[in-house]
Enzyme design. Sequence first.
Site: not given
Length: 520
Positions: A22, A179, A282
């Site tokens: 999270h 990210r 990812e």
Amino acid sequence: METCHKTVVFRVDASYEIGTGHVMRCLALADGLTNEGADAVFVCREHEGHLFALIEERGFRVLGLPAPRERWTRDEPAPAHAIWLGTDWRTDADETIKALDNIRPDWLVVDHYAIDARWEEQLRSISGHILAIDDLADRPHACDALVDQNLVANVRARYKDHVPDGTTLMLGPDYALLRPEYLSLREQAAPRSGPIRRVLVSFGGVDRRGLTRATVEALLAMDDHDFEVDIVLSASSPDYASMEHELAKRAGFRLHDRVPSLAPMMVAADIMIGACGTTSWERLCLGLPAIVVTVADNQNAIAEELNRQGLARWIGDANGEIGDALRAVLAEIFDAGLDPSWSRRCLEVVDGKGVQRVCAVLGAHRNMPLGIRDAHPNDEALLLEWANDPETRRNAFNPKAITPEEHHTWFQNRLGRPADCALYIAETETGVPVGQVRFERHDDQWEISYALAPIFRGRGLGRPMLVRAIAHLRRERPGVSLFGQVKPENMASRKIFEALEFAGRAAGPDRYVFERNFKE
């Protein structure tokens, strides 16, 4: 970029055991929003082993709620994971409002499995809009928008009875909150093929189930193959010290404590072995094949779909013995080598731009800058998705769903005759598609057809998109006469054409025609 989300508050589960995923996805979104001018603040409860320091290291303020109460009354009915809140929902809502003091966020982002519509309704009094981030679909939400980045079958149907009508749904890996290094490293992620030379092992957190140890033992048994292994495991794991000692003299096996990011190791690896959690997206972004184990019930549907689409090999859940299954799959893959099509399939699913898309939705407003470009072949799948959206089909004169084959023929035909058809895509400044506008020649007039991406509806973007598209067409083809056809019940489109000074008239019981002559 001008933005209308000046302040964004994240109410996040920041416990180390449960909330790592999270926190990481909310940090990715917070980074994206702050890059566009927003202020981000986190509100988290002080669970044992909380991740406040991680959030603060990334430059964000954390407003801490009191540590969980030892005893509290559980409300019934309650979400399945209500105990994770550390108190009852009313107390948590009151404490959140008190912690925020005079902060009135434009967007309140909620990423917590123990929070449902009751809490969200309570926070309506201090927040402009609410975004829920979820992947369980096991409780109602009172939100304006919802993100579920997971790849599961029938994902839209899962939320049918859990969100209010009109909620903006951002569903699937297109909205994976990664990210920025995953997008930047993606260019280095060539499809893996041939012999396996490097393996990455990471099950996240402290791995109390011992999956890391079981995996390392299976890899040690593959001693007839030449490869290296990177193993990521928290030093607080009960297995860390013993594994560090055992692997000290094993060449090629490297044990790492917590690392800032798995991205560089993923790029360097040929295959990964790990849990089927947030790292799935990812891995896909970097084209990394994977062998996965599910460590929670909510991961089963994800693992099943990844396995079905050939994106990962699912060998079972953490409650069973994985050693035999893992050794069998390893032997198969190591002996055969990697087929590059596996990596290519992964790269097609996640492009690393999920944060940009969610930021664009949260920041959308009628005065936002929009660009217009010609459609290109890579837009085919996106336009089909928009065309088959239920609301788009309801507003179409032919409501029947369009097959991929029909759409392909239609799309190629439109691209192939530029003298008679101009097909444009409207985009945000960051390149997120907002909608499409098409102009088709009929004798001496051009017919307008347009559609907003479902995630941008209700933001007042229809009119500015048409203004920019018409201006773009007039630069390329001066002196055009335009018309559009609209169903009588499609009041939104009728109002847009009227606002653009098109003259409207009824053309039978099933349509209105709007016309405007731009000839000098």
